[in-house]
Each structure stands twice: as structure tokens, then as C-alpha cells.
Design an enzyme around this catalytic site. Structure first.
Site, PDB file in Angstrom:
ATOM      1  N   HIS A  65       9.305   1.137   2.939  1.00  7.51           N
ATOM      2  CA  HIS A  65      10.312   1.248   3.942  1.00  7.51           C
ATOM      3  C   HIS A  65      11.435  -0.070   3.591  1.00  7.51           C
ATOM      4  O   HIS A  65      10.930  -1.011   2.624  1.00  7.51           O
ATOM      5  CB  HIS A  65       9.986   1.263   5.369  1.00  7.51           C
ATOM      6  CG  HIS A  65       9.057   0.127   5.675  1.00  7.51           C
ATOM      7  ND1 HIS A  65       9.306  -1.449   5.634  1.00  7.51           N
ATOM      8  CD2 HIS A  65       7.689   0.148   5.711  1.00  7.51           C
ATOM      9  CE1 HIS A  65       8.125  -1.823   5.992  1.00  7.51           C
ATOM     10  NE2 HIS A  65       7.186  -1.235   6.171  1.00  7.51           N
TER      11      HIS A  65
ATOM     12  N   ALA B 165       4.011   3.777   0.547  1.00  4.13           N
ATOM     13  CA  ALA B 165       4.808   4.323   1.954  1.00  4.13           C
ATOM     14  C   ALA B 165       6.009   3.149   2.350  1.00  4.13           C
ATOM     15  O   ALA B 165       6.006   2.823   3.459  1.00  4.13           O
ATOM     16  CB  ALA B 165       3.987   4.844   3.118  1.00  4.13           C
TER      17      ALA B 165
ATOM     18  N   GLN C 102      -2.589 -11.753   8.481  1.00  5.64           N
ATOM     19  CA  GLN C 102      -2.817 -11.621   7.233  1.00  5.64           C
ATOM     20  C   GLN C 102      -2.095 -12.653   6.372  1.00  5.64           C
ATOM     21  O   GLN C 102      -2.753 -13.312   5.194  1.00  5.64           O
ATOM     22  CB  GLN C 102      -2.103 -10.249   6.651  1.00  5.64           C
ATOM     23  CG  GLN C 102      -2.176  -9.742   5.125  1.00  5.64           C
ATOM     24  CD  GLN C 102      -1.545  -8.586   4.828  1.00  5.64           C
ATOM     25  OE1 GLN C 102      -2.318  -7.616   4.897  1.00  5.64           O
ATOM     26  NE2 GLN C 102      -0.583  -8.389   4.516  1.00  5.64           N
TER      27      GLN C 102
ATOM     28  N   HIS D 189       9.626  -3.693   3.043  1.00  3.47           N
ATOM     29  CA  HIS D 189       9.029  -3.774   1.573  1.00  3.47           C
ATOM     30  C   HIS D 189      10.319  -4.266   0.662  1.00  3.47           C
ATOM     31  O   HIS D 189      10.251  -5.043  -0.328  1.00  3.47           O
ATOM     32  CB  HIS D 189       8.357  -2.606   1.019  1.00  3.47           C
ATOM     33  CG  HIS D 189       7.130  -2.284   1.980  1.00  3.47           C
ATOM     34  ND1 HIS D 189       7.213  -1.007   2.642  1.00  3.47           N
ATOM     35  CD2 HIS D 189       6.015  -2.990   1.974  1.00  3.47           C
ATOM     36  CE1 HIS D 189       5.810  -1.074   3.080  1.00  3.47           C
ATOM     37  NE2 HIS D 189       5.031  -2.071   2.592  1.00  3.47           N
TER      38      HIS D 189
ATOM     39  N   GLY E 215       5.509  -9.950   4.318  1.00  2.47           N
ATOM     40  CA  GLY E 215       6.093  -9.715   5.633  1.00  2.47           C
ATOM     41  C   GLY E 215       5.382 -10.684   6.592  1.00  2.47           C
ATOM     42  O   GLY E 215       4.237 -10.587   6.838  1.00  2.47           O
TER      43      GLY E 215
ATOM     44  N   MET F  94       0.890  -1.209  -0.028  1.00  3.34           N
ATOM     45  CA  MET F  94      -0.028  -0.179   0.064  1.00  3.34           C
ATOM     46  C   MET F  94       0.879   1.121   0.108  1.00  3.34           C
ATOM     47  O   MET F  94       0.570   2.435   0.386  1.00  3.34           O
ATOM     48  CB  MET F  94      -0.989  -0.054   1.242  1.00  3.34           C
ATOM     49  CG  MET F  94      -1.722  -1.155   1.263  1.00  3.34           C
ATOM     50  SD  MET F  94      -3.319  -0.888   2.044  1.00  3.34           S
ATOM     51  CE  MET F  94      -2.757  -0.771   3.586  1.00  3.34           C
TER      52      MET F  94
HETATM   53  O1  PAF Z   1      -0.017  -5.628   3.973  1.00  4.64           O
HETATM   54  C1  PAF Z   1      -0.374  -4.851   3.025  1.00  4.64           C
HETATM   55  O2  PAF Z   1       0.288  -3.816   2.758  1.00  4.64           O
HETATM   56  C2  PAF Z   1      -2.073  -4.972   2.280  1.00  4.64           C
HETATM   57  O3  PAF Z   1      -2.825  -5.335   3.378  1.00  4.64           O
HETATM   58  C3  PAF Z   1      -1.794  -5.768   1.131  1.00  4.64           C
HETATM   59  C4  PAF Z   1      -1.337  -6.896   1.411  1.00  4.64           C
HETATM   60  C5  PAF Z   1      -0.768  -5.080   0.332  1.00  4.64           C
HETATM   61  C6  PAF Z   1      -3.351  -5.767   0.583  1.00  4.64           C
HETATM   62  O4  PAF Z   1      -3.779  -4.405   0.329  1.00  4.64           O
END
Ligand code: PAF
Length: 312
Positions: free
Chosen positions: A65, A63, A184, A68, A178, A61
């Protein structure tokens, strides 16, 4: 603004990144492709796939760092192409405020992705992702009834919907997430089975600041005082790992809560010790049985999550 420009594929025209986001042109051309339309991304990927290339995908999403970027590096290392998406997914936010204040820094993100040698980035707008009203409801059973799912109604349905859509668009061989967003990860693994995606979901270790704070886009919203206190979260988890073999899960949870809440700037929302696969509570340490301690903590209005395997 930095003098970055990227190929952007938008209705068959090439726009510079600067043109899209700032209404200006710059003239240095770098190698990363930017797609705003799913159709053009799909077309390009089809060509790459038929040339035998494997695709590693990192949904984000923005931003971005170092956490990512570690995912992007791994995607590049383990596949022929690294593709990233940047989309602040409105349907996974349960609070309008949280969506409105979610950090957005597209210029910096694209510069970071280019420097990580990401091959392509997909940054659709909301109409492109959701041309029609979203109706789909996933049934994850117990998995989305606890922890994040319990405190953020509809959150995981929104995550599953967007990741399912992104996987249909990108059809990656591997996708990288991550482990900080531990629940998630379990939800996405389950969605992948339910929907029959051929993508391997790869969980990657949480990347931490030097003082232990888990990297998160939300850290950018901490005040300097909150930022100083936030490493207490990881310290409390490390202490839980030491204590758990000798005491019950309940006593360990209470210890974590009291260590974090000892700071007037932090407030624990939940602390749970769970089995990583089922997310069912674990009551007692057992040799060889993995237990993960998961926490959500408010620092003012900023919500931070973290977790640690406490008997590995
Ligand atoms: O972890 C995230 O940044 C979000 O939940 C994802 C997996 C990109 C879905 O929008």
C-alpha cells in the site's frame, strides 16, 4: 491481468513475471529485476556494490500500500539502488489461520514496485529462505515480552530471524521500516546490534488514510462496516494525546479502550503507554519524556495495530 512483464532472474534464465505467476508471457519489458534465488541476487548486488553503489532495502510481506511505497521512495531517494523483498514469513505467524488469510497479490505488488522505480525485488519461496529447520532463538529480554510479543508468541523471534537472513543476503546500507510496527522497529534495531549488521535502520512515519486509519495490508480484509469504524482507533489516540498531560497513564488507557470499544465492531486487545526505547510502562506525563501509546484492536478476525507519541 495487467500487461506487465519484468526481468526475472531464476537459475540464469529470464522469465517474465507473468510466466512465473500465471504461466503466460507478455512482451513489454520494464526495468525492475526480480530474483527468486538468493544466490543470483547476491551476485548481482556484489557487482553493484563494487561499482560503489549504495543499497536501500525495504523488507515486506507484500499486499503493498502507499505506506510501503513511501518506504521504497525514500530508499530510492537516499541510496543509489532501491531493493524490496516480498516474503510472507510463515515463522512469524502464531496462528495458522492468520497465515492462510494474509492477503497475497503478487501481480499488483510488482506493478506498484515497478511504478515506484524499485530497482530489484526479491521474492523467494519458503524453501529458499528456510532450507533447514529453524532453530535460532533470540533473547530480547523485556522487549518481546510485552504488547505484540505477549499476545503473539514467537512472533518477534520469527521477525528477527527473517530480517537477519534478509540483511545477510542483501547487506543493505540502509533499511526502511514503518513506525506503525513500533515494537518491531525496536526489536530489529536490537537484532542489528546483536548480529553486528552494518545496516542503518531507518524508522519512517506511519502513513494514514484520509480518515486517519493507519495503512496496513490487513485493512484489505475489513468489511465495509468494519472499515467505517476503524478510524476510531486513531481518533482515540489523538484524544489520549490531549488528555495525557492532565491525567494518569492508567486513566488515559481506560479512555482509549472505552472510546474504541464503544463501537460494537471493535475490541481492544491491549492499550499500553510505554517508553519508546525500553518499552517499559510509563505511569505519568513528564515534560520532555517521550511516551508512546500503543494499541491492538480486533475488528472481527482482523487484528489492527497503531500507536502515537502522546507527549511530543
Ligand atoms: O513488517 C513486516 O511486513 C514484516 O514483519 C517484515 C519486517 C517484512 C518481516 O517479515
Amino acid at each position: 491481468m495487467q500487461n506487465y512483464s519484468f526481468f526475472c532472474y531464476y537459475s540464469n534464465n529470464h522469465y517474465s513475471f507473468a510466466d512465473l505467476f500465471f504461466g503466460q508471457w507478455t512482451d513489454c519489458r520494464l526495468h525492475m529485476r526480480i530474483f527468486k534465488e538468493r544466490k543470483l541476487l547476491t551476485q548481482w548486488l556484489r557487482g553493484e556494490r563494487s561499482a560503489g553503489k549504495t543499497i536501500g532495502f525495504v523488507p515486506t510481506m507484500g499486499a503493498l500500500h502507499a505506506g510501503h511505497l513511501a518506504l521504497v521512495h525514500r530508499a530510492r531517494r537516499e541510496n543509489d539502488l532501491g531493493v524490496c523483498s516480498i516474503f510472507v514469513n510463515p515463522i512469524q505467524f502464531d496462528k495458522a489461520d492468520d497465515l492462510a488469510t494474509y492477503p497475497r497479490m503478487p501481480a499488483k505488488d510488482l506493478a506498484l514496485l515497478e511504478s515506484a522505480e524499485c530497482d530489484a525485488v526479491f521474492c523467494p519461496d519458503t524453501e529458499e529462505m528456510y532450507p533447514e529447520k529453524v532453530q535460532k532463538k533470540f533473547d530480547f529480554g523485556h522487549l518481546d515480552k510485552v504488547m505484540e510479543g505477549k499476545h503473539r508468541k514467537g512472533h518477534f523471534n520469527g521477525v528477527a530471524i527473517v530480517v537477519d537472513k534478509l540483511f545477510n543476503i542483501v547487506t543493505p546500507h540502509r533499511a526502511y521500516f514503518g513506525e506503525k510496527d513500533f515494537q518491531q522497529l525496536q526489536i530489529i534495531r536490537t537484532m542489528v546490534k546483536m548480529e553486528g549488521h552494518q545496516t542503518a535502520v531507518v524508522g519512517c512515519p506511519t502513513v494514514r488514510e484520509s480518515d486517519g486509519l493507519a495503512m496496513s495490508s490487513r485493512n484489505a480484509r475489513l468489511t465495509s462496516e468494519q472499515r467505517k469504524e476503524a478510524p476510531r482507533i486513531y481518533k482515540a489516540l489523538l484524544k489520549a494525546k490531549q488528555l495525557f498531560p492532565a491525567q494518569s497513564a492508567e486513566a488515559t488507557q481506560l479512555q482509549v479502550i472505552s472510546d474504541i470499544n464503544a463501537s460494537p465492531l471493535l475490541e481492544v486487545e491491549y492499550c499500553e503507554i510505554v517508553c519508546p526505547d525500553t518499552l517499559l510502562p510509563i505511569k505519568q506525563f513528564r515534560n520532555g519524556k517521550v511516551a508512546v501509546c500503543c494499541v491492538a484492536v480486533y475488528a472481527g478476525t482482523v487484528r489492527l495495530i497503531d500507536n502515537l507519541a502522546i507527549n511530543s
